[in-house]
Design an enzyme around this catalytic site. Structure first.
Site, PDB file in Angstrom:
ATOM      1  N   ARG A  10       0.970  -1.220   0.031  1.00  0.00           N
ATOM      2  CA  ARG A  10       0.035   0.025   0.066  1.00  0.00           C
ATOM      3  C   ARG A  10       1.012   1.239   0.029  1.00  0.00           C
ATOM      4  O   ARG A  10       2.152   1.154   0.467  1.00  0.00           O
ATOM      5  CB  ARG A  10      -0.832   0.080   1.288  1.00  0.00           C
ATOM      6  CG  ARG A  10      -1.839  -1.163   1.300  1.00  0.00           C
ATOM      7  CD  ARG A  10      -2.690  -1.157   2.522  1.00  0.00           C
ATOM      8  NE  ARG A  10      -3.384  -2.198   2.883  1.00  0.00           N
ATOM      9  CZ  ARG A  10      -2.801  -3.363   3.459  1.00  0.00           C
ATOM     10  NH1 ARG A  10      -1.765  -3.560   3.911  1.00  0.00           N
ATOM     11  NH2 ARG A  10      -3.843  -4.381   3.526  1.00  0.00           N
ATOM     12  N   LYS A  31      -1.179  -2.533   8.176  1.00  0.00           N
ATOM     13  CA  LYS A  31      -2.542  -1.810   9.097  1.00  0.00           C
ATOM     14  C   LYS A  31      -2.227  -2.664  10.360  1.00  0.00           C
ATOM     15  O   LYS A  31      -1.937  -3.723  10.576  1.00  0.00           O
ATOM     16  CB  LYS A  31      -3.557  -2.383   8.353  1.00  0.00           C
ATOM     17  CG  LYS A  31      -3.796  -1.435   7.114  1.00  0.00           C
ATOM     18  CD  LYS A  31      -5.196  -1.780   6.404  1.00  0.00           C
ATOM     19  CE  LYS A  31      -5.586  -0.994   5.459  1.00  0.00           C
ATOM     20  NZ  LYS A  31      -6.998  -1.260   4.855  1.00  0.00           N
ATOM     21  N   HIS A  80      -3.410   2.188  -5.905  1.00  0.00           N
ATOM     22  CA  HIS A  80      -4.055   0.907  -5.282  1.00  0.00           C
ATOM     23  C   HIS A  80      -4.267   0.125  -6.770  1.00  0.00           C
ATOM     24  O   HIS A  80      -3.996  -1.150  -6.660  1.00  0.00           O
ATOM     25  CB  HIS A  80      -5.354   1.104  -4.671  1.00  0.00           C
ATOM     26  CG  HIS A  80      -5.316   0.187  -3.411  1.00  0.00           C
ATOM     27  ND1 HIS A  80      -4.539   0.599  -2.448  1.00  0.00           N
ATOM     28  CD2 HIS A  80      -6.155  -1.051  -3.080  1.00  0.00           C
ATOM     29  CE1 HIS A  80      -4.882  -0.145  -1.425  1.00  0.00           C
ATOM     30  NE2 HIS A  80      -5.901  -1.122  -1.982  1.00  0.00           N
ATOM     31  N   ARG A  85      -1.212  -2.168  -6.936  1.00  0.00           N
ATOM     32  CA  ARG A  85      -1.472  -3.122  -5.898  1.00  0.00           C
ATOM     33  C   ARG A  85      -2.140  -4.502  -6.619  1.00  0.00           C
ATOM     34  O   ARG A  85      -1.983  -5.517  -6.453  1.00  0.00           O
ATOM     35  CB  ARG A  85      -1.969  -2.633  -4.511  1.00  0.00           C
ATOM     36  CG  ARG A  85      -2.266  -3.696  -3.600  1.00  0.00           C
ATOM     37  CD  ARG A  85      -2.387  -2.962  -2.266  1.00  0.00           C
ATOM     38  NE  ARG A  85      -3.206  -3.781  -1.262  1.00  0.00           N
ATOM     39  CZ  ARG A  85      -2.526  -4.406  -0.332  1.00  0.00           C
ATOM     40  NH1 ARG A  85      -1.164  -4.574  -0.560  1.00  0.00           N
ATOM     41  NH2 ARG A  85      -3.234  -5.402   0.848  1.00  0.00           N
ATOM     42  N   HIS A 135      -3.174  -9.320   3.518  1.00  0.00           N
ATOM     43  CA  HIS A 135      -4.741  -9.181   3.934  1.00  0.00           C
ATOM     44  C   HIS A 135      -4.881 -10.265   5.297  1.00  0.00           C
ATOM     45  O   HIS A 135      -4.118 -11.295   5.144  1.00  0.00           O
ATOM     46  CB  HIS A 135      -5.483 -10.044   2.712  1.00  0.00           C
ATOM     47  CG  HIS A 135      -5.596  -8.947   1.669  1.00  0.00           C
ATOM     48  ND1 HIS A 135      -6.050  -9.347   0.386  1.00  0.00           N
ATOM     49  CD2 HIS A 135      -5.774  -7.665   1.581  1.00  0.00           C
ATOM     50  CE1 HIS A 135      -6.004  -8.584  -0.553  1.00  0.00           C
ATOM     51  NE2 HIS A 135      -5.830  -7.291   0.266  1.00  0.00           N
ATOM     52  N   TYR A 158      -9.665 -11.295  -6.685  1.00  0.00           N
ATOM     53  CA  TYR A 158      -8.773 -11.076  -7.739  1.00  0.00           C
ATOM     54  C   TYR A 158      -9.059 -12.389  -8.571  1.00  0.00           C
ATOM     55  O   TYR A 158      -8.506 -12.511  -9.694  1.00  0.00           O
ATOM     56  CB  TYR A 158      -7.186 -11.123  -7.070  1.00  0.00           C
ATOM     57  CG  TYR A 158      -6.940  -9.629  -6.646  1.00  0.00           C
ATOM     58  CD1 TYR A 158      -6.889  -8.735  -7.340  1.00  0.00           C
ATOM     59  CD2 TYR A 158      -6.683  -9.650  -5.138  1.00  0.00           C
ATOM     60  CE1 TYR A 158      -6.653  -7.266  -6.759  1.00  0.00           C
ATOM     61  CE2 TYR A 158      -6.471  -8.455  -4.721  1.00  0.00           C
ATOM     62  CZ  TYR A 158      -6.395  -7.255  -5.363  1.00  0.00           C
ATOM     63  OH  TYR A 158      -6.240  -6.297  -4.705  1.00  0.00           O
TER      64      TYR A 158
END
Length: 300
Positions: free
Chosen positions: A150, A174, A246, A249, A272, A281
């Site tokens: 990110r 995150k 993004h 990404r 994730h 995806y």
């Protein structure tokens, strides 16, 4: 215990920071959504959080519908306010959660946008590498595409996070989660070129802050700065449409899956928490397969 709505919000923010360990971006979004609801309360002359009823919530939903907010945005706001009231009930600041019975609007299933490999080559070819800024920009593009990180994670990278012997970078993700992500030979070479022949020149006479990417003033590069760099690159290329960080990404994940990577590996590389976040995806790759089939098979 009776507290004002702004005091309640302050307590909730502290709870998210200390107990939930949410990122600053998430906290700012929650703050914005809750403050917007406070404005709605003022318009409706609702004096306190405890006096918000389910009927008021329905009016709030209607207002969002009238503003033509995307379903994903509306769902995010409702989820935020439901969490806020859940906290207030837990702390005995209100008796009931008026958002508890509200169903979240189903978000549109939009497939992530990505670059085809030929398109990406045009973007790389548009990079000039004669100036210090050009060397930085090429290294930035190679790292974003080569790792799928990110933009917020990219801006946090320090020189000490890079391991050129193993070609890995320590990524601070995150919720203060960390992961090691490998990068390829193209990113390896461009990063070394940037660090050895451009970074110090961009720093100038400023004290070294340790961050990998430096802006033209010598300070750490910000997420907004990255978006500006990518937009400029895109304008200089022959590509059509739009670019956002993004998208690189999404491209990283899509290209890995198209070339045979397994879902769990891609999940780990992207950072994730849930496999369901990565599974979007597969829809992209399936659509890619379908289009290839339809355009190449004699009986399609």
């Amino acid at each position: 215990m009776q507290v004002g709505k702004h005091e309640a919000l302050k307590l909730f923010i502290e709870y998210m920071q200390i107990e939930k360990n949410y990122s600053q971006a998430t906290i700012e979004q929650y703050h914005h959504d809750i403050t917007s609801f406070f404005m709605f309360m003022a318009e409706q002359a609702i004096p306190s959080l405890a006096e918000v009823q389910y009927g008021d919530v329905r009016i709030f939903l209607t207002r969002m519908y009238d503003k033509k907010l995307a379903r994903r945005t509306a769902a995010s706001k409702i989820s935020c306010l439901r969490s806020f009231y859940r906290f207030l009930v837990r702390e005995k600041l209100v008796d009931e959660n008026p958002f508890a019975l509200v169903s979240l609007p189903k978000a549109e299933k939009r497939l992530p946008e990505f670059f085809y490999e030929q398109e990406l080559e045009l973007l790389f070819d548009a990079c000039e590498t004669e100036t210090p800024l050009g060397k930085r920009n090429k290294a930035l593009l190679e790292l974003l595409y080569g790792t799928g990180i990110r933009v917020s994670e990219c801006c946090k990278i320090r020189l000490s996070d890079l391991d050129f012997f193993l070609s890995t970078v320590l990524v601070h993700g995150k919720g203060h989660k960390e992961r090691y992500v490998p990068f390829g030979s193209f990113a390896h070479d461009e990063l070394q070129t940037y660090i050895q022949s451009a970074r110090n020149e961009l720093l100038g006479d400023k004290e070294d802050h340790g961050y990998l990417f430096v802006n033209f003033r010598g300070g750490p590069l910000t997420a907004r700065g990255v978006r500006g760099i990518l937009n400029k690159m895109f304008e200089n290329s022959s590509l059509q449409g739009k670019i956002h960080p993004h998208k690189l990404r999404h491209t990283f994940a899509t290209h890995l899956l198209n070339n045979g990577a397994d879902m769990r590996t891609v999940q780990e590389l992207l950072g994730h928490a849930f496999l369901s976040s990565t599974q979007i995806y597969t829809h992209v790759t399936n659509e890619h397969l379908r289009r290839t089939y339809m355009s190449t098979h004699p009986r399609a």
